[in-house]
Design a protein around this motif. Sequence first.
Motif, PDB file in Angstrom:
ATOM      1  N   THR A  59       7.851  -4.178   9.810  1.00 18.59           N
ATOM      2  CA  THR A  59       7.326  -5.557  10.416  1.00 18.59           C
ATOM      3  C   THR A  59       5.693  -5.402  10.527  1.00 18.59           C
ATOM      4  N   TYR A  60       5.482  -4.066   9.590  1.00 15.58           N
ATOM      5  CA  TYR A  60       3.900  -4.075   9.834  1.00 15.58           C
ATOM      6  C   TYR A  60       4.251  -2.949   9.382  1.00 15.58           C
ATOM      7  N   ASP A  61       2.854  -2.647   7.936  1.00 15.55           N
ATOM      8  CA  ASP A  61       2.839  -0.876   8.033  1.00 15.55           C
ATOM      9  C   ASP A  61       0.699  -0.380   8.480  1.00 15.55           C
ATOM     10  N   ILE A  62       0.457   0.210   8.098  1.00 14.33           N
ATOM     11  CA  ILE A  62      -0.955   0.986   8.324  1.00 14.33           C
ATOM     12  C   ILE A  62      -1.161   1.777   7.004  1.00 14.33           C
ATOM     13  N   SER A  63      -2.383   0.850   6.634  1.00 12.22           N
ATOM     14  CA  SER A  63      -2.996   1.248   4.884  1.00 12.22           C
ATOM     15  C   SER A  63      -4.534   2.227   5.803  1.00 12.22           C
ATOM     16  N   HIS A  64      -4.211   3.814   4.763  1.00  9.24           N
ATOM     17  CA  HIS A  64      -5.488   4.096   5.523  1.00  9.24           C
ATOM     18  C   HIS A  64      -6.203   5.279   4.378  1.00  9.24           C
ATOM     19  N   SER A  65      -7.632   5.777   4.885  1.00  7.47           N
ATOM     20  CA  SER A  65      -8.516   6.628   3.415  1.00  7.47           C
ATOM     21  C   SER A  65      -7.520   8.169   3.873  1.00  7.47           C
TER      22      SER A  65
END
Length: 130
Positions: A59-65
Amino acid sequence: MQLAAYKKLFTPPPANWKTLTGSPTVINQLWPYLGVWRQKVPGGAGAAPKNWRTGQPLTYDISHSDEVFFIDAHSHERFLLEGPPAAPKGSIPATIYRFMSDTGHKNATSPPTTAWTEAQAKRVLRSLVG
């Protein structure tokens, strides 16, 4: 469970590779402390992204550095490599490669000039341990 499965994709995983996790509360305190940028991204229109391990829709994802932290035995950050790794061809497990975004595929085949290498990481380690 997710990190343990991820680690098993690398054959063999580095013997001293530590994968750590915690409750959302702890993680949400740790990432800003280390300066990690992250953002929750909704599934969006079209085909929903899928969990690389289970194949179930997300239902979502996490974008990250992208950072690699070198932390000493006293929990002090000693060095930081920032940016994506320059992954040698074939070093990314197929399961993960299929899950990666178009940007991830581009970075894997043509790393940006800011990408760090395994040799750089080893030099950092040598300098820290003498």
